[in-house]
Design a protein around this motif. Structure first.
Motif, PDB file in Angstrom:
ATOM      1  N   GLN A   1      -2.014 -26.160 -36.817  1.00 35.37           N
ATOM      2  CA  GLN A   1      -1.290 -27.387 -36.720  1.00 35.37           C
ATOM      3  C   GLN A   1      -1.751 -28.458 -37.525  1.00 35.37           C
ATOM      4  OE1 GLN A   1      -0.021 -28.136 -32.758  1.00 35.37           O
ATOM      5  NE2 GLN A   1       1.130 -30.087 -33.393  1.00 35.37           N
ATOM      6  N   GLU A   2      -3.072 -28.695 -37.504  1.00 39.46           N
ATOM      7  CA  GLU A   2      -3.761 -29.782 -38.139  1.00 39.46           C
ATOM      8  C   GLU A   2      -3.623 -29.574 -39.825  1.00 39.46           C
ATOM      9  OE1 GLU A   2      -7.558 -31.958 -36.868  1.00 39.46           O
ATOM     10  OE2 GLU A   2      -8.251 -30.644 -38.381  1.00 39.46           O
ATOM     11  N   ALA A   3      -3.298 -28.489 -40.228  1.00 39.29           N
ATOM     12  CA  ALA A   3      -3.225 -28.072 -41.631  1.00 39.29           C
ATOM     13  C   ALA A   3      -2.024 -28.948 -42.256  1.00 39.29           C
ATOM     14  CB  ALA A   3      -3.226 -26.697 -41.901  1.00 39.29           C
ATOM     15  N   LEU A   4      -0.892 -29.120 -41.509  1.00 34.03           N
ATOM     16  CA  LEU A   4       0.326 -29.882 -41.739  1.00 34.03           C
ATOM     17  C   LEU A   4       0.147 -31.370 -42.122  1.00 34.03           C
ATOM     18  CD1 LEU A   4       2.826 -27.948 -39.023  1.00 34.03           C
ATOM     19  CD2 LEU A   4       2.386 -27.550 -41.530  1.00 34.03           C
TER      20      LEU A   4
ATOM     21  N   GLY B   1      -6.985 -38.255 -48.787  1.00 40.55           N
ATOM     22  CA  GLY B   1      -7.354 -39.493 -48.250  1.00 40.55           C
ATOM     23  C   GLY B   1      -6.639 -39.522 -46.749  1.00 40.55           C
ATOM     24  N   SER B   2      -6.400 -38.345 -46.085  1.00 38.80           N
ATOM     25  CA  SER B   2      -5.934 -38.362 -44.569  1.00 38.80           C
ATOM     26  C   SER B   2      -7.169 -38.110 -43.935  1.00 38.80           C
ATOM     27  CB  SER B   2      -4.928 -37.247 -44.362  1.00 38.80           C
ATOM     28  OG  SER B   2      -4.657 -37.001 -43.163  1.00 38.80           O
ATOM     29  N   PHE B   3      -7.278 -38.886 -42.774  1.00 43.21           N
ATOM     30  CA  PHE B   3      -8.576 -38.687 -41.700  1.00 43.21           C
ATOM     31  C   PHE B   3      -7.820 -38.497 -40.286  1.00 43.21           C
ATOM     32  CE2 PHE B   3     -10.200 -40.915 -45.392  1.00 43.21           C
ATOM     33  CZ  PHE B   3     -11.038 -40.204 -45.907  1.00 43.21           C
ATOM     34  N   THR B   4      -6.590 -37.824 -40.287  1.00 38.99           N
ATOM     35  CA  THR B   4      -6.215 -37.681 -38.995  1.00 38.99           C
ATOM     36  C   THR B   4      -6.413 -36.593 -38.559  1.00 38.99           C
ATOM     37  OG1 THR B   4      -4.171 -39.154 -39.895  1.00 38.99           O
ATOM     38  CG2 THR B   4      -3.895 -37.743 -37.714  1.00 38.99           C
ATOM     39  N   LEU B   5      -6.950 -36.432 -37.415  1.00 42.29           N
ATOM     40  CA  LEU B   5      -7.391 -35.276 -36.533  1.00 42.29           C
ATOM     41  C   LEU B   5      -6.784 -34.892 -35.377  1.00 42.29           C
ATOM     42  CD1 LEU B   5     -11.348 -35.745 -36.878  1.00 42.29           C
ATOM     43  CD2 LEU B   5      -9.647 -34.465 -38.492  1.00 42.29           C
ATOM     44  N   LEU B   6      -6.306 -33.574 -35.132  1.00 40.49           N
ATOM     45  CA  LEU B   6      -5.813 -33.185 -34.042  1.00 40.49           C
ATOM     46  C   LEU B   6      -6.635 -32.788 -32.847  1.00 40.49           C
ATOM     47  CD1 LEU B   6      -2.698 -32.510 -32.745  1.00 40.49           C
ATOM     48  CD2 LEU B   6      -2.976 -30.404 -33.553  1.00 40.49           C
ATOM     49  N   LEU B   7      -7.051 -33.969 -32.136  1.00 40.24           N
ATOM     50  CA  LEU B   7      -8.112 -33.814 -31.276  1.00 40.24           C
ATOM     51  C   LEU B   7      -7.897 -34.301 -29.937  1.00 40.24           C
ATOM     52  CD1 LEU B   7     -11.198 -32.580 -30.909  1.00 40.24           C
ATOM     53  CD2 LEU B   7     -12.021 -34.694 -32.115  1.00 40.24           C
ATOM     54  N   LYS B   8      -6.993 -35.223 -29.877  1.00 37.55           N
ATOM     55  CA  LYS B   8      -6.936 -36.190 -28.664  1.00 37.55           C
ATOM     56  C   LYS B   8      -6.856 -35.369 -27.535  1.00 37.55           C
ATOM     57  CE  LYS B   8      -4.841 -40.464 -27.279  1.00 37.55           C
ATOM     58  NZ  LYS B   8      -3.802 -41.573 -27.553  1.00 37.55           N
ATOM     59  N   ASN B   9      -5.957 -34.483 -27.435  1.00 36.91           N
ATOM     60  CA  ASN B   9      -5.726 -33.470 -26.356  1.00 36.91           C
ATOM     61  C   ASN B   9      -6.328 -32.119 -26.453  1.00 36.91           C
ATOM     62  OD1 ASN B   9      -4.069 -35.659 -24.785  1.00 36.91           O
ATOM     63  ND2 ASN B   9      -2.550 -35.410 -26.362  1.00 36.91           N
ATOM     64  N   ARG B  10      -7.070 -31.807 -27.339  1.00 30.69           N
ATOM     65  CA  ARG B  10      -7.797 -30.590 -27.592  1.00 30.69           C
ATOM     66  C   ARG B  10      -9.021 -30.555 -26.861  1.00 30.69           C
ATOM     67  NH1 ARG B  10      -5.793 -27.105 -31.926  1.00 30.69           N
ATOM     68  NH2 ARG B  10      -3.272 -27.677 -31.894  1.00 30.69           N
TER      69      ARG B  10
ATOM     70  N   HIS C   1     -14.185 -30.166 -38.229  1.00 25.76           N
ATOM     71  CA  HIS C   1     -13.145 -31.143 -38.833  1.00 25.76           C
ATOM     72  C   HIS C   1     -13.202 -31.399 -40.096  1.00 25.76           C
ATOM     73  CE1 HIS C   1     -13.020 -31.458 -34.241  1.00 25.76           C
ATOM     74  NE2 HIS C   1     -14.383 -31.705 -34.508  1.00 25.76           N
ATOM     75  N   PRO C   2     -12.113 -31.660 -40.940  1.00 23.06           N
ATOM     76  CA  PRO C   2     -10.801 -31.214 -40.419  1.00 23.06           C
ATOM     77  C   PRO C   2     -10.474 -29.929 -40.992  1.00 23.06           C
ATOM     78  CG  PRO C   2     -10.613 -32.608 -42.532  1.00 23.06           C
ATOM     79  CD  PRO C   2     -11.946 -32.378 -42.159  1.00 23.06           C
ATOM     80  N   HIS C   3      -9.093 -29.562 -40.627  1.00 22.07           N
ATOM     81  CA  HIS C   3      -9.064 -28.109 -41.034  1.00 22.07           C
ATOM     82  C   HIS C   3      -8.710 -27.790 -42.546  1.00 22.07           C
ATOM     83  CE1 HIS C   3      -6.551 -24.282 -41.837  1.00 22.07           C
ATOM     84  NE2 HIS C   3      -6.766 -23.917 -40.405  1.00 22.07           N
ATOM     85  N   GLY C   4      -8.235 -28.792 -42.782  1.00 23.23           N
ATOM     86  CA  GLY C   4      -7.755 -28.559 -44.321  1.00 23.23           C
ATOM     87  C   GLY C   4      -6.710 -27.781 -44.612  1.00 23.23           C
ATOM     88  N   VAL C   5      -6.186 -27.500 -45.946  1.00 25.56           N
ATOM     89  CA  VAL C   5      -5.203 -26.480 -46.103  1.00 25.56           C
ATOM     90  C   VAL C   5      -5.587 -25.029 -45.685  1.00 25.56           C
ATOM     91  CG1 VAL C   5      -3.504 -25.626 -47.719  1.00 25.56           C
ATOM     92  CG2 VAL C   5      -3.859 -27.892 -47.592  1.00 25.56           C
ATOM     93  N   LEU C   6      -6.900 -24.742 -46.345  1.00 27.59           N
ATOM     94  CA  LEU C   6      -7.336 -23.229 -46.141  1.00 27.59           C
ATOM     95  C   LEU C   6      -8.550 -23.046 -45.618  1.00 27.59           C
ATOM     96  CD1 LEU C   6      -5.967 -21.604 -49.572  1.00 27.59           C
ATOM     97  CD2 LEU C   6      -4.935 -21.565 -47.090  1.00 27.59           C
ATOM     98  N   ALA C   7      -9.061 -24.382 -45.030  1.00 30.28           N
ATOM     99  CA  ALA C   7     -10.723 -24.448 -44.493  1.00 30.28           C
ATOM    100  C   ALA C   7     -11.562 -23.878 -45.335  1.00 30.28           C
ATOM    101  CB  ALA C   7     -10.585 -23.692 -43.063  1.00 30.28           C
ATOM    102  N   ALA C   8     -11.808 -24.183 -46.581  1.00 31.18           N
ATOM    103  CA  ALA C   8     -12.537 -23.721 -47.595  1.00 31.18           C
ATOM    104  C   ALA C   8     -14.180 -23.904 -47.229  1.00 31.18           C
ATOM    105  CB  ALA C   8     -12.435 -24.531 -49.008  1.00 31.18           C
ATOM    106  N   GLY C   9     -14.355 -25.178 -46.814  1.00 31.53           N
ATOM    107  CA  GLY C   9     -15.730 -25.685 -46.406  1.00 31.53           C
ATOM    108  C   GLY C   9     -16.221 -24.761 -45.185  1.00 31.53           C
ATOM    109  N   ALA C  10     -15.351 -24.479 -43.954  1.00 28.77           N
ATOM    110  CA  ALA C  10     -15.699 -23.540 -43.044  1.00 28.77           C
ATOM    111  C   ALA C  10     -15.992 -22.280 -43.481  1.00 28.77           C
ATOM    112  CB  ALA C  10     -14.830 -23.658 -41.937  1.00 28.77           C
TER     113      ALA C  10
END
Length: 335
Positions: free
Chosen positions: A190-193, A198-207, A109-118
């Protein structure tokens, strides 16, 4: 006689770092299309046999991506990834040891735009994964459609990428000898959107599919948070309910990939472009969460482990956020 080379000048190092990032972005935004075009075009030239032979090989090798892929250590250790690491820079930090006798499922987490860290931490050795986690072989899941592209499929497999489907995940997690790590970017495309500084919103509640998968294989869950992942690109405002967000959601349903309208700096100027900002990214890998194996877990059992995962991820974020200049009043938001 020992030959010594003079160290590279700082301007040259920075140019090489920028070039490495440019080729990485191109490899995912343009290389796939180029590979497809080349494969088709070769059929209409005197080199048609190249595509014909590859098509035959592709048919024989079609199951390889879902069987752990085919990593090439020379490419994982290529110097270009070290230049990319130093561009941001990107670092990998562990908070607990991982026993190579076991397999692990890491939620990234998070996805980011292009998931560079991952990509850099799990698909290359630039950040020293094998040194930090000896005896562990990392795999990163990626949208299955990328593995249907000729030539490109072999490129992504070389780093340890595998398709994001249950069959591929199970193949890695069910190996009895252990020593495998499966990283899943849980929020997905979808999380990339929602990826913006400064955003710490994660698409995880129902994943919860990754939690169910971990229970079915008795695989410990490991939370990982990549600080700075959302900071390297700006994104055009697309609040939920806006016409842009509706179009992006519609395109995602059709193509399977999201299309965030991102921008940052250029190659030769810093005002506008598609090159990410030079902002540090640090991926912090948390401690394993033990999971009891059960072939058919109930909804309640999945919910219980999922909630425990959310709690551990929040603790990881709160414990380390001050080191990475995250405001004290900022907390993870699960949607």
């Amino acid at each position: 006689m020992k030959v010594e080379f003079a160290p590279l000048s700082v301007p040259l190092q920075r140019r090489l770092q920028t070039a490495s990032v440019v080729q990485w972005i191109f490899s995912f935004l343009g290389l796939a299309q180029c590979c497809t075009a080349a494969f088709i075009a070769l059929f209409f030239t005197r080199f048609w046999l190249v595509s014909a032979l590859y098509a035959a090989w592709w048919l024989i090798d079609r199951e390889k991506p879902s069987k752990g892929g085919r990593r090439i250590h020379v490419l994982r250790n290529c110097i270009v990834w070290r230049y990319m690491r130093d561009y941001f820079p990107i670092t990998l930090m562990k908070t607990a040891e991982l026993d190579p006798r076991h397999n692990y499922l890491v939620g990234f987490h998070p996805h980011g735009v292009l998931a560079a860290g991952a990509f850099l931490n799990f698909c290359t050795e630039a950040s020293g994964f094998s040194i930090l986690f000896p005896g562990i072989t990392p795999h990163l899941m990626m949208l299955s459609l990328w593995f249907r592209i000729p030539f490109f499929r072999d490129y992504v497999m070389s780093g340890g990428l595998i398709p994001s489907d249950k069959e591929s995940a199970s193949y890695v997690l069910q190996k009895p000898e252990g020593g495998n790590l499966l990283a899943i970017i849980v929020g997905g495309a979808q999380e990339a959107l929602d990826a913006r500084p400064g955003s710490f919103t994660l698409l995880l509640k129902n994943r919860k599919g990754f939690v169910r998968l971990a229970i079915q294989h008795g695989t410990p869950l490991v939370p990982a948070f990549s600080f700075g992942e959302n900071d390297v690109f700006d994104q055009v405002k697309n609040p939920k309910g806006s016409w842009l967000r509706r179009i992006q959601h519609w395109l995602q349903q059709i193509m399977g990939i999201s299309l965030p309208l991102f921008h940052a700096r250029g190659i030769f100027q810093y005002s506008f472009g598609l090159i990410p900002y030079r902002r540090p990214i640090c991926t912090v890998v948390g401690k394993p969460i033990p999971v009891q194996k059960k072939h058919r877990p109930s909804k309640e059992e999945v919910d219980q482990v999922h909630q425990k995962y959310l709690n551990e991820l929040s603790k990881l974020f709160e414990k380390h956020k001050a080191k990475y200049n995250v405001p004290e009043d900022s907390h993870l938001e699960f949607i």
